[in-house]
Design an enzyme around this catalytic site. Structure first.
Site: not given
Length: 325
Positions: A121, A198, A208, A220, A251
């Site tokens: 990403c 995740k 980000r 996402r 996460k």
């Protein structure tokens, strides 16, 4: 029962409380995240993460030395490339920023464990974790073609000196693809720390900013997990174990301690928890306003992650926690 049983007897002094403490946090539990950028002499603070910086490779090396001197055993590297494209070239190119940083750190501090975040990403022009269907603005990543990019990225990172590969894109089959790629390239001894559970979380916002990785459109949720799901986390870890994962990660951590516990109960593999950017930013903001005791809150939170089952904790608080310990 009372007055024969008085639990307060074992709380009467700091020494006694230490002796009977069930969960003990140590510097060996900590991993420190670092953000590598091109250039020289760069240390740019992330506005939404006070105390966290985008660092050029020379500054990364300085941080790595400090981390090692504090007794923290490992770092995890994220990269922000100079240029982005649809093929995520900066992720898998031999001259990629994470590759440069990994090589420099291993040369300067050979005993520090270097973990490479293996995702796309940060390197794609659209901010998603792989190839997209042409014209599709929903953010639906093409799973199987993306596996080839992840395989190339992992091999390049291992070649550069990374000790552990940590794929985080939540692609189906990514552990198997990376394991096959590493083994074929002669890196069969490099372990995989899979971001196995995740979640599509709102807690990632400051990250980000730090990694310049916000999606340009869509989100996402077609590849990261729904925050309401717990059984699915067990399914994900079972698949990753079957594909060859050596360690597993949950996460975020703070809102998912029940998931850490479930994962720990379901496997004998080491379990990591990522104390993510939003969790860090909230503590920092409150501390800067004088609303909380930062040291006590951080240490209580990190101890909570370990108590819930985490063997490793990735946290931006790592250096402070090491000093306090």
């Amino acid at each position: 029962m009372f007055p024969i049983h008085r639990p307060r007897r074992l709380r009467t002094s700091p020494q006694l409380r230490r002796m009977v403490r069930e969960t003990v946090l140590t510097t060996s539990d900590l991993i420190y995240p670092l953000f590598a950028v091109p250039g020289q002499g760069i240390a740019k603070e992330v506005k939404s993460m006070p105390g966290v910086y985008q660092l050029s490779v020379d500054k990364i090396v300085e941080e790595a030395k400090e981390v090692y001197d504090l007794g923290i055993p490992g770092i995890i590297l994220f990269g922000i490339p100079e240029d982005k494209d649809t093929d995520a070239t900066g992720a898998w190119h031999d001259c990629g920023i994470v590759q440069k940083a990994a090589t420099a750190v291993k040369e300067a501090v050979p005993d520090l464990v270097v973990i490479a975040d293996t995702c796309l990403c940060e390197y794609t022009s659209h901010g998603h974790c792989g190839y997209l269907q042409v014209g599709d603005l929903s953010g639906r990543v093409l799973n199987d073609p993306t596996l080839e990019l992840l395989k190339k990225t992992a091999v390049a990172q291992a070649k550069a000196g990374a000790d552990i590969i940590a794929p985080s894109g939540m692609m189906d089959g990514f552990v198997q693809a990376i394991r096959e790629g590493l083994d074929a390239a002669g890196y069969e001894d490099i372990p995989i720390l899979s971001y196995a559970a995740k979640y599509a979380s709102a807690y990632y916002g400051p990250f980000r900013d730090a990694a310049d990785s916000a999606p340009q459109f869509g989100d996402r949720r077609t590849y990261q997990m729904d925050p309401g799901n717990a059984r699915e986390a067990i399914k994900e870890i079972e698949l990753d174990i079957a594909e060859g994962a050596d360690m597993l990660m949950v996460k975020p951590a703070l809102a998912y301690m029940d998931i850490i516990w479930r994962v720990k109960e379901a496997t004998n593999l080491p379990v990591a928890a990522y104390n993510v950017s939003g969790e860090y930013a909230m503590v920092k903001a409150a501390a800067l306003n004088g609303w909380i005791d930062e040291q006590r809150v951080v240490m209580e939170t990190l101890t909570g992650f370990k108590r819930s089952g985490a063997d490793l904790i990735l946290t931006y608080h790592a250096k402070d926690a090491a000093r306090w310990l």
